[in-house]
Design an enzyme around this catalytic site. Structure first.
Site, PDB file in Angstrom:
ATOM      1  N   ARG A 121       0.845  -1.193   0.000  1.00 55.10           N
ATOM      2  CA  ARG A 121       0.000   0.000   0.000  1.00 55.10           C
ATOM      3  C   ARG A 121       0.873   1.233   0.000  1.00 55.10           C
ATOM      4  O   ARG A 121       1.052   1.893   1.022  1.00 55.10           O
ATOM      5  CB  ARG A 121      -0.921  -0.034   1.190  1.00 55.10           C
ATOM      6  N   GLN A 126      -0.672   2.311  -5.710  1.00 59.51           N
ATOM      7  CA  GLN A 126      -2.098   2.512  -5.447  1.00 59.51           C
ATOM      8  C   GLN A 126      -2.971   2.118  -6.647  1.00 59.51           C
ATOM      9  O   GLN A 126      -4.036   1.544  -6.474  1.00 59.51           O
ATOM     10  CB  GLN A 126      -2.338   3.973  -5.110  1.00 59.51           C
ATOM     11  N   ASP A 129      -3.994  -1.546  -6.809  1.00 55.79           N
ATOM     12  CA  ASP A 129      -4.578  -2.095  -5.584  1.00 55.79           C
ATOM     13  C   ASP A 129      -6.004  -2.605  -5.807  1.00 55.79           C
ATOM     14  O   ASP A 129      -6.966  -1.836  -5.769  1.00 55.79           O
ATOM     15  CB  ASP A 129      -4.541  -0.989  -4.514  1.00 55.79           C
ATOM     16  N   SER A 132      -8.637  -2.022  -2.839  1.00 52.12           N
ATOM     17  CA  SER A 132      -9.318  -0.729  -2.777  1.00 52.12           C
ATOM     18  C   SER A 132     -10.351  -0.604  -3.892  1.00 52.12           C
ATOM     19  O   SER A 132     -11.472  -0.156  -3.659  1.00 52.12           O
ATOM     20  CB  SER A 132      -8.309   0.414  -2.912  1.00 52.12           C
ATOM     21  N   TYR A 227      -3.385  -0.298   7.811  1.00 50.52           N
ATOM     22  CA  TYR A 227      -4.357  -1.262   8.324  1.00 50.52           C
ATOM     23  C   TYR A 227      -4.540  -1.102   9.833  1.00 50.52           C
ATOM     24  O   TYR A 227      -3.630  -0.657  10.532  1.00 50.52           O
ATOM     25  CB  TYR A 227      -3.873  -2.696   8.054  1.00 50.52           C
TER      26      TYR A 227
HETATM   27  P1  NAD Z   1      -9.600  -3.212   5.800  1.00 44.83           P
HETATM   28  O1  NAD Z   1     -10.488  -3.747   4.716  1.00 44.83           O
HETATM   29  O2  NAD Z   1      -8.482  -4.040   6.295  1.00 44.83           O
HETATM   30  O3  NAD Z   1     -10.544  -2.875   7.075  1.00 44.83           O
HETATM   31  C1  NAD Z   1     -11.716  -2.102   6.972  1.00 44.83           C
HETATM   32  C2  NAD Z   1     -11.786  -1.105   8.100  1.00 44.83           C
HETATM   33  O4  NAD Z   1     -12.121  -1.766   9.317  1.00 44.83           O
HETATM   34  C3  NAD Z   1     -10.507  -0.349   8.381  1.00 44.83           C
HETATM   35  O5  NAD Z   1     -10.741   1.031   8.312  1.00 44.83           O
HETATM   36  C4  NAD Z   1     -10.114  -0.793   9.787  1.00 44.83           C
HETATM   37  O6  NAD Z   1      -9.468   0.236  10.499  1.00 44.83           O
HETATM   38  C5  NAD Z   1     -11.467  -1.101  10.373  1.00 44.83           C
HETATM   39  N1  NAD Z   1     -11.461  -1.936  11.597  1.00 44.83           N
HETATM   40  C6  NAD Z   1     -10.676  -2.984  11.945  1.00 44.83           C
HETATM   41  N2  NAD Z   1     -11.003  -3.453  13.167  1.00 44.83           N
HETATM   42  C7  NAD Z   1     -12.041  -2.689  13.609  1.00 44.83           C
HETATM   43  C8  NAD Z   1     -12.822  -2.685  14.793  1.00 44.83           C
HETATM   44  N3  NAD Z   1     -12.620  -3.538  15.791  1.00 44.83           N
HETATM   45  N4  NAD Z   1     -13.812  -1.753  14.875  1.00 44.83           N
HETATM   46  C9  NAD Z   1     -14.040  -0.854  13.897  1.00 44.83           C
HETATM   47  N5  NAD Z   1     -13.328  -0.808  12.764  1.00 44.83           N
HETATM   48  C10 NAD Z   1     -12.333  -1.721  12.615  1.00 44.83           C
HETATM   49  O7  NAD Z   1      -9.030  -1.768   5.433  1.00 44.83           O
HETATM   50  P2  NAD Z   1      -9.049  -0.959   4.049  1.00 44.83           P
HETATM   51  O8  NAD Z   1     -10.409  -0.448   3.811  1.00 44.83           O
HETATM   52  O9  NAD Z   1      -8.491  -1.809   2.973  1.00 44.83           O
HETATM   53  O10 NAD Z   1      -8.039   0.261   4.291  1.00 44.83           O
HETATM   54  C11 NAD Z   1      -7.612   0.735   5.507  1.00 44.83           C
HETATM   55  C12 NAD Z   1      -6.811   2.031   5.289  1.00 44.83           C
HETATM   56  O11 NAD Z   1      -5.739   1.896   4.374  1.00 44.83           O
HETATM   57  C13 NAD Z   1      -7.657   3.174   4.750  1.00 44.83           C
HETATM   58  O12 NAD Z   1      -7.345   4.330   5.473  1.00 44.83           O
HETATM   59  C14 NAD Z   1      -7.220   3.336   3.364  1.00 44.83           C
HETATM   60  O13 NAD Z   1      -7.390   4.669   2.881  1.00 44.83           O
HETATM   61  C15 NAD Z   1      -5.766   2.947   3.443  1.00 44.83           C
HETATM   62  N6  NAD Z   1      -5.292   2.520   2.118  1.00 44.83           N
HETATM   63  C16 NAD Z   1      -4.111   3.031   1.649  1.00 44.83           C
HETATM   64  C17 NAD Z   1      -3.658   2.653   0.381  1.00 44.83           C
HETATM   65  C18 NAD Z   1      -2.383   3.208  -0.206  1.00 44.83           C
HETATM   66  O14 NAD Z   1      -1.769   4.028   0.422  1.00 44.83           O
HETATM   67  N7  NAD Z   1      -1.982   2.738  -1.361  1.00 44.83           N
HETATM   68  C19 NAD Z   1      -4.383   1.739  -0.368  1.00 44.83           C
HETATM   69  C20 NAD Z   1      -5.564   1.239   0.150  1.00 44.83           C
HETATM   70  C21 NAD Z   1      -6.002   1.640   1.406  1.00 44.83           C
END
Ligand code: NAD
Length: 375
Positions: A121, A126, A129, A132, A227
């Site tokens: 990530r 990006q 990905d 996402s 994450y």
């Molecule tokens: P994910 O699918 O692993 O998880 C979904 C969400 O669930 C996350 O926001 C996580 O914090 C939340 N979560 C986990 N345990 C929890 C709990 N007990 N209670 C409530 N919420 C909980 O995560 P995702 O959607 O793939 O992405 C997470 C982060 O990574 C985001 O901020 C996203 O913007 C970032 N991201 C960055 C890049 C990059 O930089 N290339 C790419 C993709 C995502």
């Protein structure tokens, strides 16, 4: 290595194609040679004729495609690797955690396995990905699905016959899917609340016009890849208690809370769902990795005794296959473009590269990814 073969998906209910004609055309122009298994795009609305017009050769049988290919592209990992030649680069989503047996099989067969979930990530990666790109669509669709199953409308409506209050939506987990779910629910006129364990999320929730539910869990945070960190059992208990009241007042609860590489935490217990109102709808988007909702089932929806409907939120991106395929294909295109060596007219496989090294699991008959390597 420049011969790319797009396979037809074999997984039940899969509608997507890993490459769409416009990207086939762009890859052909770059120097890749493309072949497509007949019917590969039909679920997403793309005919063999469109792939042919984009420059691909249509191959009727899988085995013939395997004989042609240096690089195999598909959405899901196949049931069997029989027929895939040694040294082929196999690119697909691949649930590598808990799949050591399958990884070993690829290594033994000399197949170079790329797991798209493992693409790092970083800003540079990006556009490759798939997590996402697919999660955005799934988050959007989760709201439409919940709204379609709800016995009431989403927006407030004031009419001479009376006033209808807006639906109350609670989103647990505000990553990529959760953010889209909030935005979609707001657009439909619902009153939206949300919670995530990563503190950085509060501002994002507010900027979408939703309310952030504050729960003090003590030490939280996120990994360097963005994450969530895994909570302790005590923290999960605090979270459950604090959320129970919000759930009981909600018409829709959408859970997206995952922890990368681990089982999802159970955030809605049977006691909590028992307190919810009849007619409420819960969509568990983490159902495939253990589930955020006790008793949820990836294969079917469950109507609880109190009239609450627990809906499987697995694979919702498959219900919008055209856009999901376009985005998945865009991710594959970015990957193949990034590693294209125009002088050698071949893809360059360099495990020392940050992106390739992050997602290349097997090579030269060995498991080379440090997270899965034999100790
Ligand atoms: P994910 O699918 O692993 O998880 C979904 C969400 O669930 C996350 O926001 C996580 O914090 C939340 N979560 C986990 N345990 C929890 C709990 N007990 N209670 C409530 N919420 C909980 O995560 P995702 O959607 O793939 O992405 C997470 C982060 O990574 C985001 O901020 C996203 O913007 C970032 N991201 C960055 C890049 C990059 O930089 N290339 C790419 C993709 C995502």
């Amino acid at each position: 290595m420049n011969k790319v073969f797009l396979c037809k998906e074999t997984v039940r209910d899969e509608t997507r194609a890993a490459l769409v004609p416009s990207d086939v055309k762009a890859l052909s122009a770059m120097g890749y040679e493309l072949a497509v298994q007949s019917g590969a795009g039909l679920g997403a609305g793309y005919t063999d004729g469109e792939y042919e017009a984009a420059g691909a050769k249509i191959i009727p049988e899988l085995d013939e495609g395997y004989r042609f290919a240096d690089i195999i592209i598909r959405v899901n990992k196949p049931d069997s690797i029989a027929g895939i030649r040694e040294n082929t680069l196999h690119i697909s989503s691949f649930d590598v955690f808990g799949e050591m047996g399958a990884i070993r099989e690829y290594a033994d067969a000399g197949i170079k396995l790329v797991s798209l979930e493992m693409v790092p990530r970083t800003t540079l990666a990006q556009k490759m990905d798939i997590q996402s790109s697919q999660a955005s669509l799934a988050g959007y669709y989760a709201v439409l699905l919940a709204a379609s199953k709800l016995p009431k409308i989403m927006p407030m409506m004031m009419t001479p016959s009376g006033t209808i209050s807006p639906a109350r939506v609670f989103i647990i987990g505000v990553g990529v899917a959760g953010l889209q779910a909030i935005a979609t629910a707001k657009r439909l006129g619902a009153r939206v609340e949300a919670f995530d364990t990563r503190p950085v999320v509060e501002e994002q929730v507010k900027s979408l016009g939703a309310k952030f539910v504050k729960i003090d869990l003590g030490e939280m945070g996120q990994t360097d890849q963005g994450y969530a960190k895994e909570l302790t059992p005590e923290q999960i208990e605090i979270q459950r208690k604090a959320q129970a009241k919000v759930c009981a007042q909600s018409d829709i609860v959408i859970t997206t809370a995952k922890v990368f590489g681990r089982k999802a935490p159970v955030l809605l217990t049977k006691e909590m769902t028992a307190q919810m109102r009849s007619g409420s709808v819960i969509i568990d988007m983490a159902v495939k990795t253990g589930g955020n909702v006790e008793g949820s089932d990836p294969e079917k929806d469950i109507l609880l005794d109190n009239g609450v409907l627990v809906v499987s939120g697995d694979g919702l991106e498959r219900l919008v296959p055209k856009d999901a395929s376009n985005m998945f294909s865009g991710n594959i295109f970015a990957f193949l473009e990034h590693f294209w060596d125009k002088d050698a007219k071949s893809i360059k496989i360099d495990a020392g590269d940050e992106i390739m090294g992050g997602c290349l699991i097997t090579s030269d008959k060995k498991i080379i990814h440090e997270r899965f390597m034999d100790k």
